[in-house]
Design a protein around this motif. Structure first.
Motif, PDB file in Angstrom:
ATOM      1  N   ALA A  45      -3.231  -1.693  -7.566  1.00  0.00           N
ATOM      2  CA  ALA A  45      -2.513  -0.855  -6.601  1.00  0.00           C
ATOM      3  C   ALA A  45      -2.145   0.483  -7.219  1.00  0.00           C
ATOM      4  N   ASP A  46      -1.649   0.471  -8.449  1.00  0.00           N
ATOM      5  CA  ASP A  46      -1.288   1.722  -9.111  1.00  0.00           C
ATOM      6  C   ASP A  46      -2.509   2.612  -9.305  1.00  0.00           C
ATOM      7  N   GLN A  47      -3.632   2.002  -9.693  1.00  0.00           N
ATOM      8  CA  GLN A  47      -4.870   2.765  -9.851  1.00  0.00           C
ATOM      9  C   GLN A  47      -5.284   3.405  -8.526  1.00  0.00           C
ATOM     10  N   LEU A  48      -5.302   2.604  -7.483  1.00  0.00           N
ATOM     11  CA  LEU A  48      -5.787   3.077  -6.190  1.00  0.00           C
ATOM     12  C   LEU A  48      -4.887   4.155  -5.612  1.00  0.00           C
ATOM     13  N   ARG A  49      -3.595   3.938  -5.692  1.00  0.00           N
ATOM     14  CA  ARG A  49      -2.671   4.909  -5.110  1.00  0.00           C
ATOM     15  C   ARG A  49      -2.755   6.247  -5.848  1.00  0.00           C
ATOM     16  N   ALA A  50      -2.897   6.203  -7.162  1.00  0.00           N
ATOM     17  CA  ALA A  50      -3.013   7.442  -7.934  1.00  0.00           C
ATOM     18  C   ALA A  50      -4.257   8.223  -7.558  1.00  0.00           C
ATOM     19  N   LEU A  51      -5.283   7.525  -7.086  1.00  0.00           N
ATOM     20  CA  LEU A  51      -6.551   8.165  -6.720  1.00  0.00           C
ATOM     21  C   LEU A  51      -6.591   8.609  -5.259  1.00  0.00           C
ATOM     22  N   GLY A  52      -5.589   8.206  -4.477  1.00  0.00           N
ATOM     23  CA  GLY A  52      -5.534   8.629  -3.087  1.00  0.00           C
ATOM     24  C   GLY A  52      -5.953   7.595  -2.074  1.00  0.00           C
ATOM     25  N   PHE A  53      -6.181   6.347  -2.500  1.00  0.00           N
ATOM     26  CA  PHE A  53      -6.482   5.270  -1.559  1.00  0.00           C
ATOM     27  C   PHE A  53      -5.178   4.688  -1.010  1.00  0.00           C
ATOM     28  N   ASN A  54      -5.222   4.251   0.226  1.00  0.00           N
ATOM     29  CA  ASN A  54      -4.036   3.614   0.812  1.00  0.00           C
ATOM     30  C   ASN A  54      -4.299   2.225   1.366  1.00  0.00           C
ATOM     31  N   VAL A  55      -5.567   1.819   1.444  1.00  0.00           N
ATOM     32  CA  VAL A  55      -5.932   0.489   1.930  1.00  0.00           C
ATOM     33  C   VAL A  55      -6.879  -0.168   0.935  1.00  0.00           C
ATOM     34  N   ASN A  56      -6.579  -1.405   0.564  1.00  0.00           N
ATOM     35  CA  ASN A  56      -7.530  -2.179  -0.236  1.00  0.00           C
ATOM     36  C   ASN A  56      -7.964  -3.387   0.572  1.00  0.00           C
ATOM     37  N   PHE A  57      -9.268  -3.577   0.695  1.00  0.00           N
ATOM     38  CA  PHE A  57      -9.795  -4.732   1.419  1.00  0.00           C
ATOM     39  C   PHE A  57      -9.854  -5.925   0.476  1.00  0.00           C
ATOM     40  N   VAL A  62      -1.021 -10.216  -2.290  1.00  0.00           N
ATOM     41  CA  VAL A  62      -0.633  -9.355  -1.170  1.00  0.00           C
ATOM     42  C   VAL A  62       0.730  -8.722  -1.423  1.00  0.00           C
ATOM     43  N   ALA A  63       1.681  -9.548  -1.840  1.00  0.00           N
ATOM     44  CA  ALA A  63       3.027  -9.030  -2.077  1.00  0.00           C
ATOM     45  C   ALA A  63       3.024  -7.941  -3.143  1.00  0.00           C
ATOM     46  N   ALA A  64       2.237  -8.132  -4.196  1.00  0.00           N
ATOM     47  CA  ALA A  64       2.202  -7.147  -5.283  1.00  0.00           C
ATOM     48  C   ALA A  64       1.536  -5.848  -4.838  1.00  0.00           C
ATOM     49  N   PHE A  65       0.398  -5.938  -4.144  1.00  0.00           N
ATOM     50  CA  PHE A  65      -0.258  -4.727  -3.646  1.00  0.00           C
ATOM     51  C   PHE A  65       0.710  -3.913  -2.790  1.00  0.00           C
ATOM     52  N   GLN A  66       1.363  -4.590  -1.871  1.00  0.00           N
ATOM     53  CA  GLN A  66       2.172  -3.874  -0.890  1.00  0.00           C
ATOM     54  C   GLN A  66       3.489  -3.401  -1.483  1.00  0.00           C
ATOM     55  N   ARG A  67       3.994  -4.117  -2.458  1.00  0.00           N
ATOM     56  CA  ARG A  67       5.193  -3.660  -3.169  1.00  0.00           C
ATOM     57  C   ARG A  67       4.933  -2.347  -3.887  1.00  0.00           C
ATOM     58  N   ARG A  68       3.677  -2.141  -4.305  1.00  0.00           N
ATOM     59  CA  ARG A  68       3.312  -0.901  -5.013  1.00  0.00           C
ATOM     60  C   ARG A  68       2.720   0.150  -4.076  1.00  0.00           C
ATOM     61  N   GLY A  69       2.805  -0.078  -2.771  1.00  0.00           N
ATOM     62  CA  GLY A  69       2.464   0.969  -1.831  1.00  0.00           C
ATOM     63  C   GLY A  69       1.032   1.036  -1.361  1.00  0.00           C
ATOM     64  N   VAL A  70       0.267  -0.032  -1.542  1.00  0.00           N
ATOM     65  CA  VAL A  70      -1.113  -0.089  -1.037  1.00  0.00           C
ATOM     66  C   VAL A  70      -1.217  -1.228  -0.033  1.00  0.00           C
TER      67      VAL A  70
END
Length: 633
Positions: free
Chosen positions: A163-175, A210-218
């Motif tokens: 989640a931290d990696q994705l959010r830093a890169l500008g992604f907001n949804v992970n499938f 799921v809880a961890a991804f969404q807790r970190r904003g993805v």
């Protein structure tokens, strides 16, 4: 460059950026907001090859910078989302610039609504970010192998990092994550993407992820509803059918989804292109005029009835890619989108492919067909507005306006810093080690496999890339000479050798150089054998030859563990790693957490700590080679 933000996100409020946002949009805009396209390739200076004409080539130009044509498409249609693939992602700076360009195009649309930007970053075999820069983790079945000792620790910890990696890169949804229960050893598309064959284990680990991804904003996506685990057909290439009773469906396939919805409220749920007659026997008319059971993606009973009403799901329903054969072989893109919206889906993923400038009209045609369906009463405008409100709430919650407002240079530097976090690679190493599992209990005398007396080790793998990765890792823990065998000559070389140990590293489904991260650039890593049964016969002959002269033998299943049963009597030690991925590091040598973990395990007198998350039996071995790879999620 600072991008104008069009909607409140990550806790910010924004006037009109609620369910009321939809009221300000016209009907084509509303429909466009419910579409998510890929931009994997685009060839602005080419025309689509005409069928049957020689000399034409398919477009294979990856989009790593946003072409003007695609920026205009986003701006002019108010498109709702984009999904990116590994082809689009070269390095962190380029990814940040591409995602910012995408959001800039959306900001210039009439609505100004920002994009959902999605990715399949599951870990393991489905990993899109460049491995040489972003720490990559073994996948779900590896995490499942740690469950008995570690509980949900790795499911949560890896999701936090991703989640931290994705959010830093500008992604907001992970499938991700996958909640399919892999109850069928023949499963060609899920397999090691599943946590376990036990529904409760899948539910526990899926909830933590799921809880961890969404807790970190993805925004996390659970998939593939109502469950793709008991199939023997890949929905990328066909339409699978699940033959379970209703009781079995509830006890196995549906249970993880129900529990994760209750425990973690996933932002999205992805549909499966499968027929499931125990859940719905409704028929649809295919493009050929034949009556067929409605796939779950197009089933109102499954999406609106079971998922929405019975399970009480309030999040966004997104389809799996609609250009997969499980849908596209039977329905036109327009039919698929109208039918899935009628069934209750909120977002249609990849209904069309935009590869050439002339393809751009397909999007207008698609939107126009859905507009006509609403005007004709095929689709309810009220339901469409409720669905759109769910999509807008998703954007409000997970689009990071602070990232959008950063200066480009600051965003690039921040992303590079996040991806360089040393603790991420430590976690990847720890997971790889904790996941290693003895498929069959070895004799105590077989450990350690490599000791101080070992002088020569032979490694046999599908291609030289895997063997070289082993060689490099083993050199860090042992002074033994390591020889990498060519599969075509392996049996003779083993017979004529006096090596102390033979290690066979098997990958089913068969790997590709592209999957390993750019190895096509190294000619010495290109040797391949396509036929899996031929390869298995080479493994059998080589293991038999090594055993006949008293050498220790090791069989490592580096992807699906089911195949190990056919070699049970031929090896002293059978290990499952659930992962084989490597990448070319800064010094131009192959490296990867799983190879370091295996090297350390082979010199240890302690047994591997993982526990098998699936049952491996002799009958499974007959079908192990049916598995295949796929690109989409």
């Amino acid at each position: 460059m600072v991008i104008a933000a069009g909607i409140g996100g990550c806790g910010e409020s924004h006037p009109g950026a609620s369910a009321d946002t939809g009221k300000a949009l016209d009907l084509p805009q509303k429909i466009a907001q419910k579409l998510m396209l890929d931009i994997r390739y685009f060839c602005p200076d080419m025309q689509r090859p005409a069928a049957g004409k020689a000399g034409n080539r398919q477009c294979n130009n990856p989009v790593t910078e946003l072409p003007l044509e695609l920026a205009s498409m986003i701006r002019d249609t108010d498109l709702g989302g984009i999904i990116l693939f590994a082809d689009n992602l070269e390095n962190s700076a380029q990814i940040v610039r591409l995602n910012r360009a995408l959001q800039q195009a959306a900001a210039e649309s009439r609505s100004g609504l920002p994009l959902l930007i999605g990715i399949d970053q599951e870990g393991g075999r489905v990993n899109r970010l460049p491995r040489n820069e972003a720490a990559a983790f073994a996948g779900n079945m590896a995490i499942g192998a740690t469950y008995a000792r570690e509980g949900d620790r790795f499911a949560s910890a890896t999701a936090v990092v991703m989640a931290d990696q994705l959010r830093a890169l500008g992604f907001n949804v992970n499938f991700a994550p996958t909640l399919d229960v892999n109850s069928n050893p023949d499963n060609p598309v899920i397999n090691v993407r599943s946590y376990s064959e036990k529904p409760q284990v899948v539910a526990d680990l899926g909830s933590a992820s799921v809880a961890a991804f969404q807790r970190r904003g993805v925004a996390a996506t659970v998939k593939h509803f109502p469950g793709h685990g008991d199939t023997s057909v890949d929905s990328h290439t066909g339409l699978p059918r699940v033959e379970r009773s209703l009781e079995q469906a509830r006890a196995v396939d549906l249970l993880p989804f129900q529990q994760v919805i209750l425990n973690a409220q996933p932002a999205l749920t992805m549909t499966a292109h499968i027929q499931y007659p125990a859940l719905d026997t409704t028929t649809l008319t295919s493009r050929s005029g034949e009556q067929m059971l409605a796939p779950a993606t197009l089933s109102r009973k499954i999406l609106s009835g079971i998922l929405r009403e019975e399970m009480g799901y309030q999040g966004v329903i997104v389809t799996d890619s609609l250009n997969m054969a499980g849908i596209s072989d039977y329905f036109t893109p327009e039919e698929a989108v109208v039918n899935t919206f009628a069934a209750g889906a909120d977002i249609a993923l990849m209904p069309i492919k935009i590869r050439y400038p002339e393809d751009l009209v397909q999007l207008d045609r698609l939107i126009g067909r859905v507009v006509s369906a609403v005007e004709a009463g095929e689709l309810s405008l009220d339901e469409l507005d409720v669905s759109l409100a769910r999509v807008q709430r998703l954007k409000q919650t997970y689009i990071d306006n602070q990232w959008v407002r950063l200066e480009e240079g600051e965003a690039v530097d921040s992303a590079a810093a996040v991806l360089a976090t040393a603790e991420h690679r430590v976690l990847a190493d720890n997971l790889a080690s904790a996941a290693l599992t003895h498929i069959f209990t070895p004799r105590a005398s077989a450990l350690p496999v490599i000791d101080g007396k070992t002088q020569q080790v032979q490694v046999l793998a599908p291609n030289r890339a895997i063997g070289e990765a082993f060689s490099i890792a083993l050199a860090q823990v042992s002074d033994a000479k390591v020889s990498v065998l060519s599969p075509l000559r392996a049996a003779d070389e083993v017979s004529q050798s006096d090596a102390d140990i033979l290690i066979v590293a098997s990958i089913v489904p068969g790997e590709s150089a592209v999957e390993l991260g750019g190895m096509e650039d190294l000619p010495t890593l290109q040797e391949r054998i396509v036929d899996q049964e031929t390869l298995y016969e080479i493994y059998r002959q080589s293991l038999s030859a090594a055993s006949a002269r008293g050498a220790k033998t090791v069989f490592i299943s580096m992807r699906s563990p089911y195949e190990a049963a056919r070699f049970k009597a031929l090896a002293d030690v059978h290990l499952a790693s659930f992962d084989y991925k490597a990448f070319i590091g800064p010094d131009r040598t192959l490296e990867g957490p799983i190879y370091r973990a295996l090297a350390n395990a082979l010199v240890s007198s302690e047994p591997a700590s993982g526990q098998m998350p699936v049952t491996v039996s002799v009958s499974d071995a007959l079908h192990a080679s049916n598995a295949s790879t796929s690109d989409e999620g």
